[in-house]
Enzyme design. Sequence first.
Site, PDB file in Angstrom:
ATOM      1  N   GLY A   1       0.825  -1.202   0.000  1.00 38.11           N
ATOM      2  CA  GLY A   1       0.000   0.000   0.000  1.00 38.11           C
ATOM      3  C   GLY A   1       0.857   1.249   0.000  1.00 38.11           C
ATOM      4  O   GLY A   1       1.948   1.272   0.563  1.00 38.11           O
TER       5      GLY A   1
ATOM      6  N   GLY B   1       5.161  -2.106   3.802  1.00 42.23           N
ATOM      7  CA  GLY B   1       4.678  -2.657   5.062  1.00 42.23           C
ATOM      8  C   GLY B   1       5.369  -3.951   5.422  1.00 42.23           C
ATOM      9  O   GLY B   1       6.365  -4.346   4.797  1.00 42.23           O
ATOM     10  N   ASP B   2       4.835  -4.645   6.426  1.00 44.11           N
ATOM     11  CA  ASP B   2       5.522  -5.845   6.903  1.00 44.11           C
ATOM     12  C   ASP B   2       5.538  -6.947   5.851  1.00 44.11           C
ATOM     13  O   ASP B   2       6.490  -7.724   5.775  1.00 44.11           O
ATOM     14  CB  ASP B   2       4.915  -6.340   8.217  1.00 44.11           C
ATOM     15  CG  ASP B   2       3.480  -6.822   8.059  1.00 44.11           C
ATOM     16  OD1 ASP B   2       2.827  -6.427   7.080  1.00 44.11           O
ATOM     17  OD2 ASP B   2       3.016  -7.591   8.916  1.00 44.11           O
TER      18      ASP B   2
ATOM     19  N   ASP C   1      -0.607   2.505   9.031  1.00 47.42           N
ATOM     20  CA  ASP C   1      -1.104   1.778  10.204  1.00 47.42           C
ATOM     21  C   ASP C   1      -0.254   1.996  11.449  1.00 47.42           C
ATOM     22  O   ASP C   1      -0.723   1.807  12.566  1.00 47.42           O
ATOM     23  CB  ASP C   1      -1.159   0.272   9.918  1.00 47.42           C
ATOM     24  CG  ASP C   1      -2.080  -0.059   8.759  1.00 47.42           C
ATOM     25  OD1 ASP C   1      -2.900   0.794   8.400  1.00 47.42           O
ATOM     26  OD2 ASP C   1      -1.963  -1.182   8.210  1.00 47.42           O
TER      27      ASP C   1
ATOM     28  N   ASN D   1      10.072  26.359  19.909  1.00 46.33           N
ATOM     29  CA  ASN D   1      10.731  25.119  20.335  1.00 46.33           C
ATOM     30  C   ASN D   1      12.092  25.415  20.957  1.00 46.33           C
ATOM     31  O   ASN D   1      13.095  24.783  20.649  1.00 46.33           O
ATOM     32  CB  ASN D   1      10.902  24.146  19.160  1.00 46.33           C
ATOM     33  CG  ASN D   1      11.122  22.721  19.631  1.00 46.33           C
ATOM     34  OD1 ASN D   1      10.526  22.274  20.591  1.00 46.33           O
ATOM     35  ND2 ASN D   1      11.997  21.997  18.946  1.00 46.33           N
ATOM     36  N   ASN D   2      12.099  26.374  21.873  1.00 47.94           N
ATOM     37  CA  ASN D   2      13.355  26.858  22.449  1.00 47.94           C
ATOM     38  C   ASN D   2      13.412  26.702  23.959  1.00 47.94           C
ATOM     39  O   ASN D   2      14.138  27.442  24.620  1.00 47.94           O
ATOM     40  CB  ASN D   2      13.536  28.336  22.092  1.00 47.94           C
ATOM     41  CG  ASN D   2      12.486  29.229  22.754  1.00 47.94           C
ATOM     42  OD1 ASN D   2      11.384  28.778  23.060  1.00 47.94           O
ATOM     43  ND2 ASN D   2      12.821  30.492  22.967  1.00 47.94           N
TER      44      ASN D   2
ATOM     45  N   GLU E   1      14.160  34.435  11.849  1.00 45.97           N
ATOM     46  CA  GLU E   1      13.812  35.847  11.998  1.00 45.97           C
ATOM     47  C   GLU E   1      14.900  36.670  12.687  1.00 45.97           C
ATOM     48  O   GLU E   1      15.027  37.873  12.433  1.00 45.97           O
ATOM     49  CB  GLU E   1      12.484  35.999  12.746  1.00 45.97           C
ATOM     50  CG  GLU E   1      12.491  35.516  14.162  1.00 45.97           C
ATOM     51  CD  GLU E   1      11.143  35.717  14.843  1.00 45.97           C
ATOM     52  OE1 GLU E   1      10.317  36.495  14.319  1.00 45.97           O
ATOM     53  OE2 GLU E   1      10.899  35.099  15.887  1.00 45.97           O
TER      54      GLU E   1
END
Length: 786
Positions: free
Chosen positions: A43, A136-137, A184, A551-552, A648
């Site tokens: 898939g 996939g698996d 999945d 994210n600091n 920035e």
Amino acid sequence: MSTEPTSTEAMTLDNSSNTHDPNTPQVDTDPDAPRIGVLTSGGDAPGMNGAVRAVVRSCLARGAHPYAIMEGWAGAVSGGDAIKEMGWSDASGILAEGGTIIGTARCDEFREYEGRHRAVLNLVRNGIDRLVTIGGDGSLSGSEEFQDEWPQHIRELRDEGEISDEDARRHEYLRVVGLVGSIDNDLVGTDMTIGADTALHRIIDAIDHISSTAASHQRTFIIEVMGRHCGYLPLMSAVAGGADYVFTPENPAGPGWQEDMCSKLLAGRAAGRRESMILVAEGATDQDGEPITTQNVADALREGTGEDPRITIPGHTQRGGSPSAYDRWMSTLLGYAAVQELVKAGDDFSPCVLGVRHNRVTRIPLTRAIKRTRSVKAMIAAGDYTAAQQARGSSFSTMLEVNEILSAPPVDITIADDAKRVAILHVGGLAPGMNTAARAAVRLGIARGWRMLGVDGSWSGLMDGRVRDLTWSDVEGWAFHGGAELGTRRAIPTVEQFYEIGRAIERNRIDALVIIGGLNAYLAVQHMTAERVRYPAFKIPMILVPASIDNNLPGAELSIGADTALNNAVWALDRIKESAAASRRCFVAETMGRRCGYLTLMAAMATGAEYAYIHERNFDLADLDKDAKRMRRAFEEGRRLFLVVVNEEVSAHYDREFLASVFEAEGQGLFDVRDSALGHLQQGGAPTPFDRLLATRLVYYALKHLAEQFDADDHRAVYIGMIENDIEARPVESMSADLDSENRRPIDQWWLELLPVLSAVSLEHSDTPLTDVSISLAEPVPADGE
């Protein structure tokens, strides 16, 4: 400074021959250079194209020959034009595309020995003895069998006269690295598979859209979610989407589930909920193994509540469309790492799967990965649901518990008069997900028997007495809204205001503070703890929960809001690229983040920007001159678009406008230059599924830690965060060990390790040295190899 990303020409694969367009750079023809094939099988999953692009360009950067095997294993079996050598521009313009541009197909012939025999012949004729398989698996298990059989096929092909003795000697072994492309998220040993995050986005979008019409009619919707035998998508969608009930394979419904479900939905309506959402995994069963379908659920609701529910099946929309930011940058990292593994692979190389744990690449022995993954189904069949849930990861079991608390009204909980009084407030810039965190704190706190208080307007609101009780129903729907219902302010209280804050804490009898916010929240609490001798009211537990699009924050590798901001930036940059590509243009785009380059670097990687300039990497005029000349050469060679992403506060001297003027001067009419700041759109909109789940998980841990502090009469102020996959609480007094105060960012930033990856896949003739990514084993492998 970091240089990165992708050329933006549309990818065209001419399958009529193995010749290239004359404008397509040819790879080195060194006959001894490794030849690495890449295929997608099974898939499709959003993000596969990002992995293919990374494999192709990392091969070229390492001096290897990349080959695309079209239509999965069917291309290997048929050979000829289905195996195509790739050049740099062949992998252009595909990062934002869903599906897989090299195709995928089921191949019954490959299941037979003779079909695999032909596949070996076709690969050897192209000099390929290294493979990256993305699927996939089932696809990965086929790859393992193929590698095991390879030496036998080689001997037989030599005996049949199909290949020479020299070819048999040179290609005696096959080396396979698997990447899991599956929405999945069912591979045991990896946190996330390629495509799962995007599928989660699709499901949450559907839930958010459905909830408005459901609320209008006070209606129940039943939604079928993909995932086969893995409950990751339905469970995480239930937590992130605020569902009332969820059916997963790992937690089969027990006897009387119909009555239990109906009673919980009726209780929710009695508590003020206007709409109800029920999620059903497509592989859900009861404890007897009987399937539970959406129709079964609808019938039970009609009988138990008299309501006429609606059924919605999103179907294949869950696996379609443009990949999320995560599925772009993580698939890029995995593709890059796969090439590093194969280039240095020796004859004793064991097949492996590369996955991700804690945002790092991890190597999992292929046999072990497949065996562990398939064993979950056996655990469920045997009734060992705890083991099945643990196999999905520690967060899976935790989220089952959290979802039960968040979704069920507290009908049996009475808040005592002397209950602990816990106040929630926001401090700092707006971060999408603040509402989710506040909602989780209220409901999880009430479940512990605490009285939860909301402070409107940050510290100033506390001083002004804008403190109110928050009930279970007060926060209904908060999780899915952008903004902050309690309001937030950036101001850090002055020493003069400490007396007023202390009086407000005493007046409202506040026993603890849960502070959800950014760096100014951390600095405020740090100052307050230093003044506890003068202000005894501050001697209460204070829990800092990280929420900042920059994210600091110290002690937190990922902050609430950063993923939403990144996806917003990627959305905007995708549209800028569409506009700019029509007119031979360089576009310089500025992202937020102040002096933290997280948004800049990750947005560059996820959109295919050629250059990314961040404050963490110094650059000067000589570097800019070199970059400008490289840009001009690219346009002279036919480039139509060059994307540059800038932090920035990248430099005190060279801002976005300065960079744009440098590039425009070098263009001399060959191309034009435009620049723009993406601005506050990065802070807007509903939080992404990841930010909703992160906020919920962090708050769950924060309140658990707070309960321990209450029990121990511990009044410390702590900041919590996820370091790798562990959530830790650290005392505010030690914050200086984690924080670069001058630049307002953590001292250690894990994502800086991705700079070489960006360079390798973005600039065709990059002079940035290539480095191996750090790869660790997912789990210790016992001596018996199991």
